[in-house]
Design a protein around this motif. Structure first.
Motif, short mmCIF file in Angstrom:
data_model
loop_
_atom_site.label_atom_id
_atom_site.label_comp_id
_atom_site.label_asym_id
_atom_site.label_seq_id
_atom_site.Cartn_x
_atom_site.Cartn_y
_atom_site.Cartn_z
N VAL A 21 0.90 -1.20 -0.02
CA VAL A 21 -0.11 -0.10 0.09
C VAL A 21 0.79 1.24 0.00
CG1 VAL A 21 -1.81 1.18 1.21
CG2 VAL A 21 -1.72 -1.37 1.28
N ARG A 22 0.55 2.17 -0.81
CA ARG A 22 1.24 3.57 -0.62
C ARG A 22 -0.04 4.44 -0.97
NH1 ARG A 22 6.02 5.81 -2.56
NH2 ARG A 22 6.12 7.85 -1.81
N SER A 23 0.12 5.43 0.12
CA SER A 23 -0.83 6.56 0.35
C SER A 23 -0.48 7.95 -0.07
CB SER A 23 -1.61 6.49 1.72
OG SER A 23 -2.04 5.32 1.83
N PHE A 24 -1.34 8.78 -0.73
CA PHE A 24 -1.21 10.06 -0.95
C PHE A 24 -2.25 10.94 -0.62
CE2 PHE A 24 0.80 7.18 -3.93
CZ PHE A 24 2.36 7.77 -4.07
N GLU A 25 -1.93 12.37 0.12
CA GLU A 25 -3.17 13.13 0.45
C GLU A 25 -3.48 13.87 -0.84
OE1 GLU A 25 -4.05 16.78 3.62
OE2 GLU A 25 -1.92 15.55 3.48
N TYR A 26 -2.58 14.14 -1.81
CA TYR A 26 -2.81 14.93 -2.82
C TYR A 26 -2.69 14.36 -4.15
CZ TYR A 26 -2.57 18.65 0.69
OH TYR A 26 -2.72 19.44 2.10
N ALA A 27 -3.39 14.69 -5.27
CA ALA A 27 -3.11 14.29 -6.55
C ALA A 27 -1.89 14.82 -7.26
CB ALA A 27 -4.42 14.48 -7.47
N ASP A 72 -10.41 14.40 -13.31
CA ASP A 72 -9.39 14.90 -14.19
C ASP A 72 -7.87 14.12 -13.96
OD1 ASP A 72 -11.09 16.99 -15.12
OD2 ASP A 72 -10.54 18.24 -13.24
N LEU A 73 -7.77 13.80 -12.66
CA LEU A 73 -6.41 12.72 -12.37
C LEU A 73 -6.62 11.63 -13.34
CD1 LEU A 73 -4.08 12.23 -11.01
CD2 LEU A 73 -5.26 11.29 -9.21
N GLN A 74 -7.96 10.99 -13.36
CA GLN A 74 -8.15 9.89 -14.31
C GLN A 74 -7.76 9.97 -15.75
OE1 GLN A 74 -12.10 8.62 -15.01
NE2 GLN A 74 -11.79 6.57 -15.10
N ALA A 75 -8.15 11.06 -16.22
CA ALA A 75 -7.87 11.55 -17.59
C ALA A 75 -6.37 11.94 -17.74
CB ALA A 75 -8.55 12.83 -18.00
N ARG A 76 -5.58 12.20 -16.71
CA ARG A 76 -4.23 12.56 -16.88
C ARG A 76 -3.30 11.36 -16.85
NH1 ARG A 76 -2.66 17.48 -14.29
NH2 ARG A 76 -0.58 16.89 -14.35
N ILE A 77 -3.83 10.52 -16.23
CA ILE A 77 -3.17 8.99 -16.08
C ILE A 77 -3.41 8.14 -17.08
CG2 ILE A 77 -2.48 9.63 -13.77
CD1 ILE A 77 -4.25 7.22 -12.87
N ASP A 128 3.73 13.04 -9.02
CA ASP A 128 5.14 13.04 -8.90
C ASP A 128 5.77 11.77 -8.67
OD1 ASP A 128 4.83 15.90 -9.55
OD2 ASP A 128 5.05 16.39 -7.38
N TRP A 129 4.88 10.86 -8.24
CA TRP A 129 5.40 9.39 -7.96
C TRP A 129 5.82 8.67 -9.08
CZ3 TRP A 129 1.98 5.05 -7.13
CH2 TRP A 129 2.87 3.84 -6.50
N THR A 130 6.69 8.09 -8.84
CA THR A 130 6.99 6.75 -9.92
C THR A 130 6.67 5.61 -9.68
OG1 THR A 130 8.94 8.12 -10.91
CG2 THR A 130 8.76 5.85 -11.61
N ALA A 131 5.44 4.96 -10.08
CA ALA A 131 5.15 3.60 -9.58
C ALA A 131 5.95 2.62 -10.18
CB ALA A 131 3.77 3.49 -10.18
N PRO A 132 6.29 1.48 -8.95
CA PRO A 132 7.05 0.36 -9.51
C PRO A 132 6.54 -0.42 -10.67
CG PRO A 132 5.92 0.08 -7.31
CD PRO A 132 5.58 1.40 -7.79
N GLU A 133 7.14 -1.10 -11.20
CA GLU A 133 6.82 -2.02 -12.22
C GLU A 133 6.01 -3.11 -11.61
OE1 GLU A 133 7.24 -2.19 -15.61
OE2 GLU A 133 8.29 -0.25 -15.47
N GLY A 134 4.91 -3.72 -12.17
CA GLY A 134 4.13 -4.81 -11.69
C GLY A 134 2.66 -4.34 -11.86
N PRO A 135 1.79 -5.40 -11.44
CA PRO A 135 0.39 -5.03 -11.20
C PRO A 135 0.03 -4.21 -10.01
CG PRO A 135 0.75 -7.30 -10.75
CD PRO A 135 2.09 -6.70 -11.33
N GLY A 136 -0.93 -3.44 -10.11
CA GLY A 136 -1.52 -2.53 -9.25
C GLY A 136 -2.74 -1.86 -9.50
N CYS A 137 -3.29 -1.36 -8.54
CA CYS A 137 -4.51 -0.65 -8.70
C CYS A 137 -4.59 0.63 -7.94
CB CYS A 137 -5.87 -1.21 -8.45
SG CYS A 137 -6.32 -1.58 -6.72
N LEU A 138 -5.35 1.80 -8.27
CA LEU A 138 -5.47 3.03 -7.70
C LEU A 138 -7.01 3.14 -7.05
CD1 LEU A 138 -4.56 5.88 -7.09
CD2 LEU A 138 -5.25 6.68 -9.22
N LEU A 139 -6.82 3.47 -5.74
CA LEU A 139 -8.28 3.81 -5.04
C LEU A 139 -8.23 5.43 -4.99
CD1 LEU A 139 -8.33 1.36 -1.84
CD2 LEU A 139 -9.44 1.15 -4.25
N LEU A 140 -9.18 6.00 -5.63
CA LEU A 140 -9.03 7.38 -5.85
C LEU A 140 -10.36 8.13 -5.44
CD1 LEU A 140 -7.70 9.88 -7.30
CD2 LEU A 140 -8.66 9.14 -9.47
#
Length: 209
Positions: free
Chosen positions: A32-38, A66-71, A43-55
Motif C-alpha cells: 500500500v502507498r498513500s497520498f493526500e494530494y493528486a 481529471d486525474l483519471q484523464a491525466r494518467i 510526482d511519484w514513479t510507480a514500481p513495475e508490476g500489477p496494481g490499482c488506484l483507490l481514488l
C-alpha cells in the motif's frame, strides 16, 4: 529482496480513510502507498508490476476525474476504483466510460471494497502481461536487419517469395534465407503467427498476393 506483491495506491485527502484502508489492504496481502494530494501521486514513479488506484473524487488540488484523464495514457495498467462521499449518475457514467473498475460511495463495506480491489488487480495483471509481451515482441523486431524487415513487411502483405524477390531485386533463394532468419528471430512458428505479430506491431498486413 524486492517486494513483488501487487500494489494498491490510495489518493484521498481524508486521513481517516487512509488510516482505515492501509491496514485492511495490507492484511489482505497487498502493498500500500498513500497520498493526500493528486499532485503528489503524479510526482511519484510507480514500481513495475500489477496494481490499482483507490481514488477520491473530491480532492483539494485536482479533481479525481481529471486525474483519471491525466494518467490514462501514462499508467493504463493501473485500474481505478473511485471513492466518494457523494455521487451522481453523470459522474459515475463518466468514470466508468473512462475505464474505472468501480465507483463506491462512502461509507462502503470492507468486503465490497476488497472484492473490487481483487477485480482491479486481476485486470492489472492481464494488462501488465500484455504490455510485457508487447515489449518483448518489439525487442525481437528490433533484432531484424533492414533487409529482414523489408522481407517481413512484404510477405505479411501477401506477396510470394518470388514476388518479394522482384520487389527487392534479390533472388528467391535469398528471400527464403531472409525469411527463415526473420522467422527464427521473431520466434514465429508459422506464417499465421508472423501475421499476428505484425498486427500487434502495427505493421501493414494487407496487400497483393
Amino acid at each position: 529482496m524486492a517486494d513483488t506483491r501487487p500494489l494498491v495506491a490510495i489518493v484521498d485527502d481524508d486521513v481517516s480513510i487512509r488510516e482505515a484502508l492501509e491496514p485492511l489492504l495490507e492484511l489482505s496481502g497487498w502493498r500500500v502507498r498513500s497520498f493526500e494530494y493528486a499532485t503528489a501521486f503524479l510526482d511519484w514513479t510507480a514500481p513495475e508490476g500489477p496494481g490499482c488506484l483507490l481514488l477520491d473524487v473530491s480532492l483539494p488540488d485536482l479533481n479525481g476525474l481529471d486525474l483519471q484523464a491525466r494518467i490514462a495514457d501514462e499508467r493504463p495498467e493501473m485500474p481505478i476504483i473511485f471513492l466518494t462521499g457523494y455521487g451522481d449518475v453523470p459522474m459515475t457514467v463518466r468514470a466508468m466510460k473512462a475505464g474505472a473498475v468501480e465507483f463506491l460511495t462512502k461509507p462502503f463495506d470492507d468486503e465490497v471494497l476488497l472484492a473490487a480491489v481483487e477485480r482491479a488487480i486481476e485486470r492489472s495483471e492481464q494488462l501488465t502481461a500484455q504490455r510485457s509481451g508487447h515489449r518483448a515482441l518489439q525487442a525481437r523486431y528490433a533484432l531484424l536487419s533492414r533487409r529482414e524487415r523489408e522481407v517481413m513487411h512484404l510477405i505479411v502483405a501477401g506477396l510470394l517469395n518470388k514476388q518479394v524477390g522482384g520487389e527487392l531485386g534479390i533472388s528467391e533463394i535469398t528471400v527464403k534465407a531472409h525469411r527463415g532468419r526473420l522467422m527464427d528471430k521473431m520466434e514465429a512458428a508459422s506464417f499465421a503467427d508472423l501475421v499476428k505479430m505484425s498486427e500487434k506491431l502495427g505493421l501493414e498486413t494487407t496487400g497483393r498476393r
